[in-house]
Structure formats: structure tokens, C-alpha cells
Design a protein around this motif. Structure first.
Motif, PDB file in Angstrom:
ATOM      1  N   HIS A  86      -0.293  11.825  -9.779  1.00  0.00           N
ATOM      2  CA  HIS A  86      -0.566  12.932  -9.024  1.00  0.00           C
ATOM      3  C   HIS A  86      -0.576  14.308  -9.888  1.00  0.00           C
ATOM      4  O   HIS A  86      -1.618  14.672 -10.240  1.00  0.00           O
ATOM      5  CB  HIS A  86       0.918  13.166  -8.072  1.00  0.00           C
ATOM      6  CG  HIS A  86       0.870  14.197  -7.246  1.00  0.00           C
ATOM      7  ND1 HIS A  86      -0.293  14.831  -6.657  1.00  0.00           N
ATOM      8  CD2 HIS A  86       1.907  14.947  -6.835  1.00  0.00           C
ATOM      9  CE1 HIS A  86       0.281  15.997  -6.008  1.00  0.00           C
ATOM     10  NE2 HIS A  86       1.475  16.294  -6.019  1.00  0.00           N
ATOM     11  N   LYS A 106      -2.928  10.663  -1.014  1.00  0.00           N
ATOM     12  CA  LYS A 106      -4.024  11.107  -1.784  1.00  0.00           C
ATOM     13  C   LYS A 106      -4.858  10.106  -2.369  1.00  0.00           C
ATOM     14  O   LYS A 106      -4.216   9.131  -3.241  1.00  0.00           O
ATOM     15  CB  LYS A 106      -3.335  12.215  -2.845  1.00  0.00           C
ATOM     16  CG  LYS A 106      -2.692  13.353  -2.212  1.00  0.00           C
ATOM     17  CD  LYS A 106      -2.182  14.342  -3.275  1.00  0.00           C
ATOM     18  CE  LYS A 106      -1.432  15.468  -2.737  1.00  0.00           C
ATOM     19  NZ  LYS A 106      -0.987  16.497  -3.972  1.00  0.00           N
ATOM     20  N   SER A 153       0.613  14.357   7.862  1.00  0.00           N
ATOM     21  CA  SER A 153       0.133  15.573   7.242  1.00  0.00           C
ATOM     22  C   SER A 153       0.159  16.512   8.386  1.00  0.00           C
ATOM     23  O   SER A 153      -0.294  16.427   9.236  1.00  0.00           O
ATOM     24  CB  SER A 153      -1.155  15.364   6.613  1.00  0.00           C
ATOM     25  OG  SER A 153      -1.218  14.434   5.484  1.00  0.00           O
ATOM     26  N   GLU A 213       1.367  19.704   1.552  1.00  0.00           N
ATOM     27  CA  GLU A 213       0.800  18.712   0.956  1.00  0.00           C
ATOM     28  C   GLU A 213       0.812  17.656   1.786  1.00  0.00           C
ATOM     29  O   GLU A 213       1.554  17.061   2.524  1.00  0.00           O
ATOM     30  CB  GLU A 213       1.897  18.217  -0.120  1.00  0.00           C
ATOM     31  CG  GLU A 213       1.576  17.150  -0.737  1.00  0.00           C
ATOM     32  CD  GLU A 213       2.794  16.706  -1.972  1.00  0.00           C
ATOM     33  OE1 GLU A 213       2.653  15.703  -2.544  1.00  0.00           O
ATOM     34  OE2 GLU A 213       3.638  17.630  -2.157  1.00  0.00           O
TER      35      GLU A 213
END
Length: 278
Positions: free
Chosen positions: A89, A116, A142, A147
């Protein structure tokens, strides 16, 4: 006769209380809440599970060491473990599929739930298990301007009994966690009725938080030892909730020389009794 000063009198009263049978200090009570020891009831199958935020396999010594994380997982010797912050990340190294690496290094089957998944990041939740997997479903948690978050739900077979296991990493703001808990409970309510375990890094440090109360209404028992920060754990961020059909026989936070370095969270481990089919 001179009166005893109030501070001295209270100190003597506390000292006398410690001598009484069954006395438990505040710190004793905190430690008792960090663990439970008990057998699985007769007629139930034992299920060993754990949850752990692995911090992209970057330890508190700032070293990227997925092999160290794999070593901790092997040492836990559980049937299934829910992981959060798996993958690259902003930390760790690019070009390494941590989901695949941890599966190969531990011998578990990896179920990945990336939140992600693009050229800049392959990152999210995972379930590692050695049990038969009957189904997997990602749950989108989400919310706008926050985020990307998610949960991963899997149905595992435990000696013939299907058990729903949900792993999640909730958001940093209370309003965000409110919506995410609603989505998780909606998923459980909409699915087939079965024993359910919900675990993960919930980012809830207040024991009276309404999100925790809502979860407890549907999943009435919970393992919530102090697991963060790994160097000096004071917050109960990592939790394992179970539904009423299950028996949370025991749990503990795993604190040793390796776990104190491998991530900023400590693993939480639990022994759960599962009704045998028939």
C-alpha cells in the motif's frame, strides 16, 4: 485522639481489601478480560481461529519481512486466520504478491479480498485456511471520500457443519464504522442461517461504542483482548465475535518476541465450539 488523614485511611482500606478472598484489582480485571480458558463442550467440534493486522508485513522495526509474518502464522497452528492490511500500500515492497507468498509459505489456502487492486496497490483482507471452502463473497464497505474498505465472507466446512467467517478492517471515523457495521449485519441477515464468526481490526477502542453493541445483539459473545500497540498493548482493536450457536471456549492475545516485532498489532487467537452436523 488525632484523626487518620483521609489519604492514609483510603490506602489502608485498599490494602485490607486486597487481603479479602476473591479480590480483583483493576489491573487484574483488565488481564482477566484479555484471556479465557475453557474446553469445547462435549458434542461440539473444535475450531481454532485467529485475526491479525499484519501491517503489510512491515514490522515495528521498519523491516519488510513476509517470511517473519508467515512464521508467526505457522506458529499459531489455527484452522483459519483472518488477515488485514495484506499487500503493498504505502509500506513494504512492490512486485510481491503477499497473498500468494503467505499461502505458499504457510501451506494454507489463501482467499483474497483486495480493497485496492491496481497498478499502485494490491492490498486488503485475506483468509488463510486449511478447511474446505464452500463459498466466498466480497463485501464492499467503501464510502465516499474515504479509503476503500471491504470485508471478505467465506463459508467453511467444520466437520460437516457450514460456518460463515467474515473478516473486515473497518474505517477510522465513527460514522464510517456505523455504515460498515450495518452492511455486515445486512449481509448476515440476507444469507442462509448458519453459525457465524465476525473478526478483524474494527478500529473501535471505546467498549461502549454503539457499533459494538449492535454487533453484540446478533453475535453475543466476543474475544477482545488488548492487542494494540504491539510494543505496549492497551487498546482492544482486534475482536472475534461469534453467534449464539457457537461456544467461545477460549481466547488470548499472542504476545512473544516474534509477534511484538512482526506488526504493530498482536494476533488474537480463539478456540470455538461448533455444533456437529446431526
Amino acid at each position: 485522639m488525632a484523626q487518620t488523614p483521609p489519604l492514609l485511611r483510603r490506602a489502608r482500606e485498599r490494602a485490607a481489601a486486597r487481603l479479602k478472598p476473591g479480590f480483583m484489582s483493576h489491573e487484574d480485571a483488565r488481564r482477566a478480560a484479555d484471556r479465557r480458558e475453557g474446553p469445547v463442550p462435549e458434542g461440539m467440534a473444535p475450531l481454532h481461529v485467529a485475526t491479525w493486522n499484519v501491517h503489510s508485513c512491515v514490522g515495528i522495526d521498519a523491516r519488510f519481512a513476509p517470511d517473519r509474518v508467515a512464521g508467526v502464522i505457522r506458529g499459531l497452528n489455527v484452522d483459519a486466520i483472518g488477515l488485514q492490511e495484506v499487500g503493498w500500500h504505502h509500506r513494504g515492497e512492490t512486485g510481491i504478491d503477499q497473498f500468494a507468498f503467505l499461502a505458499e509459505a504457510t501451506g494454507y489456502k489463501a482467499l483474497s479480498g483486495p480493497t485496492k487492486h491496481n497498478s499502485q496497490a494490491h492490498y486488503g483482507n485475506a483468509i488463510l485456511t486449511r478447511l474446505p471452502v464452500l463459498d466466498t463473497v466480497p463485501i464492499d464497505l467503501s464510502l465516499p471520500v474515504r479509503e476503500p474498505r471491504g470485508a471478505l465472507a467465506a463459508v467453511l466446512e467444520v466437520e460437516g457443519t457450514p460456518v460463515r467467517l467474515i473478516v473486515a478492517h473497518l474505517g477510522l471515523d465513527p460514522w464510517e464504522r456505523n455504515a460498515q457495521v450495518d452492511r455486515i449485519l445486512d449481509h448476515v441477515a440476507a444469507g442462509r442461517s448458519m453459525p457465524t464468526i465476525f473478526m478483524g481490526d474494527l478500529n473501535e477502542w471505546r467498549p461502549s461504542a454503539p457499533r459494538l453493541k449492535r454487533l453484540s445483539e446478533q453475535l453475543p459473545d466476543c474475544a477482545a483482548p488488548r492487542s494494540f500497540h504491539a510494543r505496549l498493548p492497551t487498546l482492544r482493536l482486534d475482536r472475534i465475535f461469534v453467534s449464539g450457536e457457537l461456544k467461545l471456549a477460549g481466547y488470548d492475545v499472542v504476545r512473544n518476541a516474534l509477534t511484538r516485532r512482526a506488526s504493530d498489532h498482536l494476533p488474537v487467537k480463539a478456540l470455538i465450539g461448533v455444533p456437529r452436523k446431526g
